[in-house]
Write a protein that holds these residues in place. Sequence first.
Motif, PDB file in Angstrom:
ATOM      1  N   THR A  28      37.390   0.899  74.038  1.00 57.89           N
ATOM      2  CA  THR A  28      38.281   0.572  75.148  1.00 57.89           C
ATOM      3  C   THR A  28      37.456   0.300  76.397  1.00 57.89           C
ATOM      4  N   PHE A  29      37.421  -0.954  76.808  1.00 55.74           N
ATOM      5  CA  PHE A  29      36.688  -1.322  78.006  1.00 55.74           C
ATOM      6  C   PHE A  29      37.591  -1.468  79.213  1.00 55.74           C
ATOM      7  N   SER A  30      38.828  -1.120  79.048  1.00 55.82           N
ATOM      8  CA  SER A  30      39.760  -1.346  80.149  1.00 55.82           C
ATOM      9  C   SER A  30      39.365  -0.583  81.405  1.00 55.82           C
ATOM     10  N   THR A  31      38.591   0.506  81.238  1.00 52.74           N
ATOM     11  CA  THR A  31      38.168   1.266  82.418  1.00 52.74           C
ATOM     12  C   THR A  31      36.716   0.989  82.794  1.00 52.74           C
ATOM     13  N   TYR A  32      36.074   0.045  82.120  1.00 54.51           N
ATOM     14  CA  TYR A  32      34.693  -0.286  82.395  1.00 54.51           C
ATOM     15  C   TYR A  32      34.597  -1.359  83.463  1.00 54.51           C
ATOM     16  N   ALA A  33      33.538  -1.292  84.247  1.00 58.66           N
ATOM     17  CA  ALA A  33      33.179  -2.399  85.113  1.00 58.66           C
ATOM     18  C   ALA A  33      32.473  -3.453  84.256  1.00 58.66           C
ATOM     19  N   MET A  34      32.650  -4.709  84.604  1.00 59.10           N
ATOM     20  CA  MET A  34      32.025  -5.784  83.842  1.00 59.10           C
ATOM     21  C   MET A  34      31.349  -6.761  84.791  1.00 59.10           C
ATOM     22  N   GLY A  35      30.411  -7.495  84.264  1.00 61.15           N
ATOM     23  CA  GLY A  35      29.695  -8.412  85.142  1.00 61.15           C
ATOM     24  C   GLY A  35      28.970  -9.502  84.372  1.00 61.15           C
ATOM     25  N   TRP A  36      28.390 -10.411  85.136  1.00 63.45           N
ATOM     26  CA  TRP A  36      27.605 -11.513  84.594  1.00 63.45           C
ATOM     27  C   TRP A  36      26.192 -11.477  85.173  1.00 63.45           C
ATOM     28  N   GLU A  44      13.089 -13.819  85.499  1.00 68.38           N
ATOM     29  CA  GLU A  44      13.717 -12.580  85.095  1.00 68.38           C
ATOM     30  C   GLU A  44      15.244 -12.716  85.132  1.00 68.38           C
ATOM     31  N   ARG A  45      15.887 -11.859  84.365  1.00 69.27           N
ATOM     32  CA  ARG A  45      17.345 -11.828  84.387  1.00 69.27           C
ATOM     33  C   ARG A  45      17.811 -11.401  85.773  1.00 69.27           C
ATOM     34  N   GLU A  46      18.823 -12.075  86.295  1.00 73.80           N
ATOM     35  CA  GLU A  46      19.318 -11.761  87.638  1.00 73.80           C
ATOM     36  C   GLU A  46      20.826 -11.568  87.641  1.00 73.80           C
ATOM     37  N   PHE A  47      21.258 -10.756  88.570  1.00 73.98           N
ATOM     38  CA  PHE A  47      22.677 -10.473  88.757  1.00 73.98           C
ATOM     39  C   PHE A  47      23.394 -11.705  89.275  1.00 73.98           C
ATOM     40  N   VAL A  48      24.610 -11.942  88.773  1.00 72.17           N
ATOM     41  CA  VAL A  48      25.439 -13.050  89.251  1.00 72.17           C
ATOM     42  C   VAL A  48      26.709 -12.529  89.922  1.00 72.17           C
ATOM     43  N   ALA A  49      27.472 -11.714  89.190  1.00 68.11           N
ATOM     44  CA  ALA A  49      28.744 -11.224  89.724  1.00 68.11           C
ATOM     45  C   ALA A  49      29.188  -9.995  88.945  1.00 68.11           C
ATOM     46  N   ALA A  50      30.027  -9.177  89.572  1.00 64.39           N
ATOM     47  CA  ALA A  50      30.574  -7.993  88.923  1.00 64.39           C
ATOM     48  C   ALA A  50      32.004  -7.779  89.379  1.00 64.39           C
ATOM     49  N   ARG A  67      31.181 -20.372  95.315  1.00 69.11           N
ATOM     50  CA  ARG A  67      31.200 -21.354  94.228  1.00 69.11           C
ATOM     51  C   ARG A  67      31.697 -20.750  92.922  1.00 69.11           C
ATOM     52  N   PHE A  68      31.392 -19.472  92.695  1.00 66.04           N
ATOM     53  CA  PHE A  68      31.778 -18.794  91.458  1.00 66.04           C
ATOM     54  C   PHE A  68      32.866 -17.763  91.754  1.00 66.04           C
ATOM     55  N   THR A  69      33.753 -17.570  90.792  1.00 62.53           N
ATOM     56  CA  THR A  69      34.790 -16.551  90.906  1.00 62.53           C
ATOM     57  C   THR A  69      34.855 -15.747  89.616  1.00 62.53           C
ATOM     58  N   ILE A  70      34.748 -14.429  89.741  1.00 62.63           N
ATOM     59  CA  ILE A  70      34.848 -13.547  88.582  1.00 62.63           C
ATOM     60  C   ILE A  70      36.258 -12.970  88.523  1.00 62.63           C
ATOM     61  N   SER A  71      36.791 -12.816  87.324  1.00 60.06           N
ATOM     62  CA  SER A  71      38.138 -12.257  87.179  1.00 60.06           C
ATOM     63  C   SER A  71      38.249 -11.573  85.821  1.00 60.06           C
ATOM     64  N   ARG A  72      39.323 -10.804  85.679  1.00 57.20           N
ATOM     65  CA  ARG A  72      39.578 -10.107  84.410  1.00 57.20           C
ATOM     66  C   ARG A  72      40.942 -10.510  83.883  1.00 57.20           C
ATOM     67  N   GLY A  73      41.072 -10.493  82.565  1.00 56.19           N
ATOM     68  CA  GLY A  73      42.347 -10.763  81.955  1.00 56.19           C
ATOM     69  C   GLY A  73      43.267  -9.553  82.066  1.00 56.19           C
ATOM     70  N   PHE A  95      24.762 -13.972  80.584  1.00 62.64           N
ATOM     71  CA  PHE A  95      25.043 -12.787  79.783  1.00 62.64           C
ATOM     72  C   PHE A  95      26.183 -11.988  80.386  1.00 62.64           C
ATOM     73  N   CYS A  96      27.022 -11.499  79.524  1.00 67.52           N
ATOM     74  CA  CYS A  96      28.088 -10.580  79.892  1.00 67.52           C
ATOM     75  C   CYS A  96      27.558  -9.154  79.780  1.00 67.52           C
ATOM     76  N   ALA A  97      27.970  -8.285  80.700  1.00 65.04           N
ATOM     77  CA  ALA A  97      27.534  -6.893  80.687  1.00 65.04           C
ATOM     78  C   ALA A  97      28.695  -5.980  81.035  1.00 65.04           C
ATOM     79  N   ALA A  98      28.627  -4.756  80.549  1.00 63.11           N
ATOM     80  CA  ALA A  98      29.683  -3.782  80.849  1.00 63.11           C
ATOM     81  C   ALA A  98      29.083  -2.393  80.928  1.00 63.11           C
ATOM     82  N   ARG A  99      29.650  -1.575  81.791  1.00 61.19           N
ATOM     83  CA  ARG A  99      29.211  -0.196  81.947  1.00 61.19           C
ATOM     84  C   ARG A  99      30.326   0.589  82.628  1.00 61.19           C
TER      85      ARG A  99
END
Length: 126
Positions: A28-36, A44-50, A67-73, A95-99
């Motif tokens: 269940t990731f419904s309570t996780y933060a997610m990001g790109w 190196e890998r760099e942060f885009v959005a969370a 320019r970019f917009t992050i959203s959740r379903g 890359f998608c990430a979650a924590r």
Amino acid sequence: QVQLVESGGGLVQAGGSLRLSCAASGRTFSTYAMGWFRQAPGKEREFVAAISWSGGYTYYADSVKGRFTISRGNAKNTMYLQMHSLRSEDTAVYFCAARPPPARDLLRKPSSIDNWGQGTQVTVSS
């Protein structure tokens, strides 16, 4: 088995748009933060959005703000990255990430992220 699966990458001309998706399954990731995050060749890998689990808090790298917009379903275990006005320097594997929350730790403590997708290639031609 935890899985994060990205989709939506591809080849686009500079100034164009793409929408990336990330689907989380296996727990269940419904309570996780997610990001790109993204990684360009030789860099190196760099942060885009969370985004927070509720969707109420979002964070962006300065290079993509406006320019970019992050959203959740609605199910909260899906996430999107709408990208507009794409530039050649946006070319990278995304890359998608979650924590667990807070979402800002996706930016502040990337080494603490243990859930990653396999990545999707975005190529912007000039």
